[in-house]
Design an enzyme around this catalytic site. Structure first.
Site, mmCIF file in Angstrom:
data_model
loop_
_atom_site.group_PDB
_atom_site.id
_atom_site.type_symbol
_atom_site.label_atom_id
_atom_site.label_comp_id
_atom_site.label_asym_id
_atom_site.label_seq_id
_atom_site.Cartn_x
_atom_site.Cartn_y
_atom_site.Cartn_z
ATOM 1 N N GLU A 163 0.795 -1.236 0.000
ATOM 2 C CA GLU A 163 0.000 0.000 0.000
ATOM 3 C C GLU A 163 0.825 1.283 0.000
ATOM 4 O O GLU A 163 0.818 2.054 0.973
ATOM 5 C CB GLU A 163 -0.945 0.020 1.206
ATOM 6 C CG GLU A 163 -1.962 -1.086 1.197
ATOM 7 C CD GLU A 163 -3.112 -0.846 2.170
ATOM 8 O OE1 GLU A 163 -3.042 0.106 2.951
ATOM 9 O OE2 GLU A 163 -4.080 -1.613 2.122
ATOM 10 N N GLU A 379 -5.694 -8.341 0.635
ATOM 11 C CA GLU A 379 -6.418 -7.979 1.865
ATOM 12 C C GLU A 379 -7.846 -7.640 1.499
ATOM 13 O O GLU A 379 -8.103 -6.965 0.504
ATOM 14 C CB GLU A 379 -5.828 -6.734 2.563
ATOM 15 C CG GLU A 379 -4.547 -6.965 3.305
ATOM 16 C CD GLU A 379 -4.014 -5.691 3.979
ATOM 17 O OE1 GLU A 379 -4.818 -4.827 4.384
ATOM 18 O OE2 GLU A 379 -2.782 -5.585 4.084
#
Ligand code: BGP
Length: 472
Positions: A163, A379
């Site tokens: 991320e 995720e």
């Protein structure tokens, strides 16, 4: 919904973790400091010690994986356990720790998917500007090379970063990540996006040059960005602005190795809002274009999508870090305002539950970047105030959440998208960067006092799905 309910052979039914959020022992065993240590200590709200004590409990957690049909685990290596100062001297105890963890994974039949950086740059490098300082890019490449060489017999599935966008935006736009308090600097956020993508590219090229077997990629957090009113030009532009910032800039860097003219035009305009000019050098693009040829994986962390309105007022940013529903505000001058759609359910942390947004993103990547090879949902999950009642955690809301996302994942497969795995965030309950411990995500409830693990209803349900290979 009409879609195949069967998962392909070899599908990864995974659980995700991150070093700083689960290991504990943040200052023990030769580990160097990271920026979060002092940042959290100054705030005094919570600390990452002992978190879920994965440092000592990993065998037990992997036993649980095996018992519940979880055949993949996302693990990140804490850079500062290997190189306490980010570069230079190696900490043998840290190196050995991950050898033990990876061996335990294999002993339990759980494939480790290993991320090199999950928000935890060593403090020594962070203090010198983190990835805004190009010396950190060199240090990251050296650290990556070390890990590829050291763990080549145990790890064949690698991710460089987790991320990049979360790091950029939480550091420079929302001010919720260390050093804290920097707000609205869109230009710096975009520059950090670029610098970290260059670091990713350098590591990917190194992996290729080293001739290691296995696969490598990057994990991006992606969100569908939709105009609140599809006919309103200001809302359409706001959606486009957010899409470039969070999605398209990073996807272009990943799969093209440069920025399409319209991406660059938008990014340049957005950087100018905060008075910045982007520093993107020709030699950066040479390396990034090469890396684009070698990317095996795209990891997508998908939690929610957004609905945007045009916005030119002053910045109003309030991050809901407590689970008090309705307290989140995000309005960024010249970029857009995120608004809730009241017809879409949301969690106590104001995260909209919108599984079809994941499908849209998967299909979009499939069409827009036909050179992508393989996608993993690295995720997805639902943060909630789970309760342990009479020894049981009935998280049926999480089962509904995961089922809905898996349905849309299978639908995307039906549409031809090569998505080959799904990792729940998180494997067990763990520390949440800005929320602490009352936002629980795991298949396994953790009593943070005793470190006891208690499988939730969702774990039993997921075990059934994983064993049958069919969505029930
Ligand atoms: C992702 C991160 C994870 C995790 C998750 C949930 O952005 O990769 O590290 O924290 O989000 O976020 P939060 O803990 O803020 O609810």
């Amino acid at each position: 919904m009409h879609c195949s309910l069967t998962f392909p052979k070899g599908f990864v039914f995974g659980g995700a973790t991150a070093a700083y959020q689960c290991e504990g022992e943040t200052r023990g065993h030769g580990k160097g400091a990271v920026s979060w240590d002092s940042f959290l200590a100054e705030r005094g709200r919570f600390s990452a010690d002992p978190a879920s004590d994965f440092y000592h409990q990993y065998n037990h957690d992997l036993e649980l994986c095996e018992r519940f049909g979880i055949n993949g685990i996302r693990i990140s290596i804490a850079w500062s356990r290997i190189f306490p100062q980010g570069v230079g001297d190696v900490n043998p105890e840290g190196v050995d720790f991950y050898h033990q963890v990876f061996r335990a994974c294999h002993a339990h039949g759980v494939i480790p998917y290993v991320t090199l950086h999950h928000f935890d740059t060593p403090q020594a490098l962070f203090a010198k500007g983190d990835f805004m300082n190009r010396a950190t890019i060199d240090a990251f490449e050296a650290y990556a090379r070390f890990c590829f060489e050291e763990y080549q017999d145990e790890v064949s599935d690698w991710f460089t970063f987790n991320e990049i966008w979360a790091v950029s935006s939480n550091t420079f736009i929302e001010g919720t990540f260390p050093p804290g308090g920097i707000v609205g600097d869109v230009g710096q956020a975009l520059q950090l996006n670029h610098n970290m993508m260059l670091a990713h590219a350098r590591a990917v090229v190194a992996f290729h040059e080293g001739g290691y077997s296995g696969k490598i990629g990057v994990v991006h957090t992606l969100e569908g960005k939709n105009p609140f009113d599809e006919l309103n030009p200001a809302d359409i532009e706001a959606a486009r602005n957010e899409d470039v910032l969070q999605n398209q800039f990073l996807l272009d860097a990943t799969f093209r190795g440069d920025y399409a003219p319209d991406t660059l035009e938008c990014a340049t305009r957005l950087a100018a809002i905060s008075g910045r000019e982007l520093d993107i050098r020709d030699e950066d693009l040479v390396c990034m274009r090469e890396a684009a040829l070698y990317n095996d994986y795209l990891g997508i962390n998908y939690y929610q999508s957004r609905f945007l309105r045009g916005y030119d007022g002053p910045n109003i940013l309030h991050h809901n870090a407590t689970g008090d529903k309705g307290t989140e505000r995000y309005a960024l001058s010249g970029v857009g305002e995120r608004v809730m759609r009241e017809d879409i359910p949301r969690t106590d942390w104001d995260w909209m539950i919108y599984p079809e947004g994941m499908y849209d993103l998967l299909v979009r990547i499939h069409l827009q970047y036909p050179n992508y090879r393989e996608i993993l949902i690295t995720e997805n999950g639902m943060g909630a105030k789970d309760e342990l009642v009479d020894g049981i955690v009935d998280d049926s809301y999480r089962i509904d959440y995961v089922r809905a996302h898996l349905e849309w994942l299978l639908r995307a497969r039906d549409a031809g998208v090569n998505v080959t795995g799904y990792f729940l965030w998180s494997l067990m309950d763990m520390f949440s960067w800005t929320n602490g411990y009352n936002k629980r995500y795991g298949f396994f409830y953790v009593d943070f006092e005793t470190q006891q693990r208690i499988p939730k209803a969702s774990a039993y349900w997921f075990a059934q799905v994983a064993r049958m290979g069919v969505l029930a």
